[in-house]
Design a protein around this motif. Structure first.
Motif, mmCIF file in Angstrom:
data_model
loop_
_atom_site.group_PDB
_atom_site.id
_atom_site.type_symbol
_atom_site.label_atom_id
_atom_site.label_comp_id
_atom_site.label_asym_id
_atom_site.label_seq_id
_atom_site.Cartn_x
_atom_site.Cartn_y
_atom_site.Cartn_z
ATOM 1 N N ILE A 31 0.842 -1.192 0.000
ATOM 2 C CA ILE A 31 0.000 0.000 0.000
ATOM 3 C C ILE A 31 0.881 1.248 0.000
ATOM 4 C CG2 ILE A 31 -1.757 1.283 1.271
ATOM 5 C CD1 ILE A 31 -2.637 -1.418 2.474
ATOM 6 N N THR A 35 -2.167 3.917 -4.086
ATOM 7 C CA THR A 35 -3.193 2.895 -3.881
ATOM 8 C C THR A 35 -4.532 3.563 -3.606
ATOM 9 O OG1 THR A 35 -1.538 1.418 -2.902
ATOM 10 C CG2 THR A 35 -3.859 0.842 -2.581
ATOM 11 N N ASP A 36 -5.514 3.287 -4.427
ATOM 12 C CA ASP A 36 -6.845 3.873 -4.272
ATOM 13 C C ASP A 36 -7.523 3.265 -3.047
ATOM 14 O OD1 ASP A 36 -9.574 4.654 -4.528
ATOM 15 O OD2 ASP A 36 -9.314 4.866 -6.694
ATOM 16 N N ILE A 37 -8.038 4.103 -2.167
ATOM 17 C CA ILE A 37 -8.690 3.604 -0.956
ATOM 18 C C ILE A 37 -9.879 2.711 -1.291
ATOM 19 C CG2 ILE A 37 -10.307 5.530 -0.621
ATOM 20 C CD1 ILE A 37 -9.517 5.372 2.404
ATOM 21 N N ILE A 40 -8.797 -0.841 -1.102
ATOM 22 C CA ILE A 40 -8.661 -1.313 0.279
ATOM 23 C C ILE A 40 -10.037 -1.652 0.843
ATOM 24 C CG2 ILE A 40 -7.785 -0.797 2.581
ATOM 25 C CD1 ILE A 40 -5.631 -0.904 0.456
ATOM 26 N N GLU A 41 -11.005 -0.786 0.600
ATOM 27 C CA GLU A 41 -12.372 -1.034 1.067
ATOM 28 C C GLU A 41 -12.944 -2.304 0.429
ATOM 29 O OE1 GLU A 41 -13.691 3.642 1.799
ATOM 30 O OE2 GLU A 41 -14.092 2.650 -0.129
ATOM 31 N N ILE A 69 -0.239 7.238 4.476
ATOM 32 C CA ILE A 69 -1.327 6.324 4.100
ATOM 33 C C ILE A 69 -2.113 5.863 5.339
ATOM 34 C CG2 ILE A 69 -0.364 5.469 1.933
ATOM 35 C CD1 ILE A 69 0.838 3.122 3.526
ATOM 36 N N ASP A 71 -4.937 6.704 6.663
ATOM 37 C CA ASP A 71 -6.369 6.447 6.491
ATOM 38 C C ASP A 71 -6.623 5.084 5.859
ATOM 39 O OD1 ASP A 71 -5.169 7.370 4.138
ATOM 40 O OD2 ASP A 71 -7.049 8.211 3.367
ATOM 41 N N LYS A 72 -5.757 4.678 4.963
ATOM 42 C CA LYS A 72 -5.911 3.378 4.299
ATOM 43 C C LYS A 72 -5.559 2.232 5.242
ATOM 44 C CE LYS A 72 -4.546 5.643 0.006
ATOM 45 N NZ LYS A 72 -3.499 5.776 -1.027
#
Length: 238
Positions: A31, A35-37, A40-41, A69, A71-72
């Motif tokens: 990550i 990397t697009d959150i 991850i979601e 990163i 938040d991720k």
């Protein structure tokens, strides 16, 4: 990062007590700021919808400084019954910060934890990555494995396939690792094989089952060829 499918497989083990034990195995998320959150979601949602007994992440969660990163990474704390060990990238970018962020995931470097399954105890051991010595982290393989081998049902986690020898020499039932990305881009597979004993997939040496996960993320170039991303749901069978 491809997160829409799960590779389901049965791995035969020598212990009846492990029959039916389900492991969700993730590795090499890498990550970073790119990397697009959303991915991850999507990964978290996929894991939450999957039935398993334990979730293992075998290193290289991060590929940049944790502060960039945060938040991720915090999303990973919603994973249930999850354990992780260090990879070389985690060490380089800040393992202490990563451990602090992943406060709801059990850190297993150079430790042994126990999981109850069908009234039996499974010992889970984790080795810190081979680069630990460069970060002044002591990795006492012999002490850890001597202790782990005393338990009837045992699993060892490490980042690099090279560490499989500790599992086989100590009669560990299952060894899980990652690191290789399955070569990531063909024909670099052949270069990886010069440094690692296994590229990907399932192998057996004596009574130890060895599984090398190709990982979810990428390194260097965000591209894979003949080495698809992998999330593995492992069902142990006797």
């Amino acid at each position: 990062m491809k997160t829409n499918t799960i590779n389901k497989l049965d791995i035969k083990v020598e212990k009846l007590a492990l029959d039916g034990f389900k492991i969700l195995h993730l590795s090499d998320l890498h990550i970073d700021t790119k990397t697009d959150i959303f991915y991850i979601e999507k990964l978290i949602d996929l894991c939450q919808k999957t039935k398993y007994d334990v979730l293992f992440i075998t290193g290289d969660i991060i590929d940049c400084k944790v502060s960039k990163i945060k938040d991720k990474l915090l999303l990973l704390n919603t994973l249930r019954n999850a354990y992780f060990i260090s990879g070389n990238h985690d060490l380089f970018y800040g393992l202490d910060e990563l451990k602090n962020i992943l406060s709801q995931i059990t850190f297993l470097d150079n430790k042994i934890e126990f999981i109850d399954f069908k009234d039996k105890e499974i010992a889970i051991g984790g080795l810190s990555d081979r680069f630990s010595k460069f970060f002044r982290i002591k990795r006492d393989e012999e002490k850890l494995l001597n202790t782990l081998s005393k338990y009837e049902n045992s699993i060892l986690l490490a980042h690099q396939p090279k560490d499989y020898e500790y599992a086989t020499k100590n009669y560990i039932d299952l060894f899980l690792c990652g690191h290789t990305h399955g070569g990531q881009i063909y024909p670099f597979h052949y270069i990886v094989k010069l440094f690692q004993p296994f590229l990907y997939g399932l192998h057996y040496i004596d009574k130890t089952a060895i599984y090398v996960n190709k990982g979810i993320g990428t390194w260097g170039v965000d591209f894979r060829y003949k080495a698809d991303s992998e999330i593995s749901l492992i069902n142990l069978i006797y």
